[in-house]
Design a protein around this motif. Structure first.
Motif, PDB file in Angstrom:
ATOM      1  N   GLN A 148    -138.705  -9.286  47.711  1.00  0.00           N
ATOM      2  CA  GLN A 148    -137.321  -9.746  47.833  1.00  0.00           C
ATOM      3  C   GLN A 148    -136.981 -10.794  46.776  1.00  0.00           C
ATOM      4  OE1 GLN A 148    -139.598  -9.533  50.272  1.00  0.00           O
ATOM      5  NE2 GLN A 148    -138.682  -9.227  52.294  1.00  0.00           N
ATOM      6  N   ASP A 189    -137.282 -10.380  40.236  1.00  0.00           N
ATOM      7  CA  ASP A 189    -136.192 -10.079  39.313  1.00  0.00           C
ATOM      8  C   ASP A 189    -136.387  -8.662  38.778  1.00  0.00           C
ATOM      9  OD1 ASP A 189    -134.240  -9.925  37.396  1.00  0.00           O
ATOM     10  OD2 ASP A 189    -135.094 -11.478  36.088  1.00  0.00           O
ATOM     11  N   LYS A 208    -130.153  -5.358  47.317  1.00  0.00           N
ATOM     12  CA  LYS A 208    -130.597  -5.888  46.016  1.00  0.00           C
ATOM     13  C   LYS A 208    -130.520  -4.813  44.942  1.00  0.00           C
ATOM     14  CE  LYS A 208    -134.691  -8.251  44.057  1.00  0.00           C
ATOM     15  NZ  LYS A 208    -134.209  -9.630  43.900  1.00  0.00           N
ATOM     16  N   GLU A 250    -132.643  -5.042  53.204  1.00  0.00           N
ATOM     17  CA  GLU A 250    -132.486  -6.157  52.272  1.00  0.00           C
ATOM     18  C   GLU A 250    -132.631  -5.689  50.824  1.00  0.00           C
ATOM     19  OE1 GLU A 250    -134.408 -10.623  51.554  1.00  0.00           O
ATOM     20  OE2 GLU A 250    -134.850  -9.501  53.395  1.00  0.00           O
ATOM     21  N   MET A 251    -133.629  -4.835  50.570  1.00  0.00           N
ATOM     22  CA  MET A 251    -133.850  -4.363  49.212  1.00  0.00           C
ATOM     23  C   MET A 251    -132.764  -3.385  48.764  1.00  0.00           C
ATOM     24  SD  MET A 251    -136.309  -6.072  48.025  1.00  0.00           S
ATOM     25  CE  MET A 251    -136.496  -5.185  46.480  1.00  0.00           C
ATOM     26  N   GLU A 309    -127.259  -4.018  42.852  1.00  0.00           N
ATOM     27  CA  GLU A 309    -126.866  -4.884  41.742  1.00  0.00           C
ATOM     28  C   GLU A 309    -127.502  -4.469  40.416  1.00  0.00           C
ATOM     29  OE1 GLU A 309    -124.554  -7.129  42.378  1.00  0.00           O
ATOM     30  OE2 GLU A 309    -124.633  -6.437  44.464  1.00  0.00           O
TER      31      GLU A 309
END
Length: 252
Positions: free
Chosen positions: A97, A100, A123, A119-120, A126
């Motif tokens: 999590q 970068d 992410k 959650e991923m 983006e």
């Protein structure tokens, strides 16, 4: 025992995928499926050791290969192996999590923890367009797969929203409805892709996965018939008689 009770008897780290190392043949199949190549920056999230990124580097000539894992012992051992083999890859001890991923073009992401997956997924949204997220068995939740070679699945950025679970499931299997033959074929594909040299449990796992696929499809209303196929009844009977695992209650 009920199927859920059987799952509770299995080690939690195995169910989560934490201690499940993919066979080398599986990495090669995945990388071919994803058309991994020299222009790619590849991340293996939850890598365990250096095996996956080593194959990506040596055999698929990626520009960059990074493995991320939050198990310090595995990362330490992996780094020792990298140093011995003098491989130009990177292993990082970190929670995924926090990673970068902005330079990623291909990501291998195989987790079963719902919280981590959700959650991923946020992410991943983006990341730059055309980034490939490779999953195993199921696509990212609520999204249609861009490409499938079951059990390997690719979701590309930007994700395409599925109308519902039914549309997503049928898109994964590439059929209009799911019958016993489809359930067995895809269960067998999964078993073969995950098995290493130890194959004595393959048939058991294939039967188990077949029942899971067909029963899930029935619950979603996408089986080809309302009637329970005789083969499904037979395997439910085998599971009950020989392994004391009950699936019957799931059909009511």
């Amino acid at each position: 025992m009920k199927f859920e009770e059987y799952l509770d008897t299995l080690p939690k780290n195995v169910l989560s995928g934490e201690d499940v190392q993919l066979p080398e043949k599986t990495f090669r199949e995945i990388f071919k499926f994803a058309a991994l190549g020299k222009e790619d920056t590849f991340y293996h999230l939850g890598c365990h050791d250096e095996k996956g990124i080593e194959i990506a580097n040596k055999e698929f000539n990626v520009k960059k290969a990074i493995g991320i894992d939050n198990n310090p012992e595995k990362i330490k051992n992996g780094k020792n192996n990298i140093n011995e083999k003098k491989i130009d890859v990177e292993l990082i001890y970190q929670n995924i999590q926090e990673t970068d991923l902005s330079d990623a073009t291909v990501i291998l992401f195989w987790f079963t923890d719902e919280e981590i997956i959700n959650e991923m997924t946020q992410k991943f949204k983006e990341l730059k367009p055309e980034t490939k997220i490779i999953t195993i068995w199921g696509p990212l939740p609520n999204y249609l797969p861009d490409k499938v070679n079951f059990p390997y699945i690719i979701n590309k950025i930007p994700f395409e929203k599925a109308k519902n679970l039914q549309e997503q499931l049928l898109a994964v299997f590439g059929v209009k409805c799911i019958d016993f033959v489809t359930a067995w074929e895809f269960a067998e594909r999964y078993t073969k892709s995950m098995s290493g040299s130890e194959i004595k449990n393959d048939r058991f796992l294939t039967i188990l996965q077949t029942l899971i696929i067909w029963i899930n499809a029935k619950e979603l209303g996408v089986t080809c018939t309302e009637e329970i196929p005789e083969s499904i009844r037979t395997y439910i009977g085998i599971m009950k008689m020989h392994f004391d695992i009950d699936f019957e209650y799931l059909l009511k």
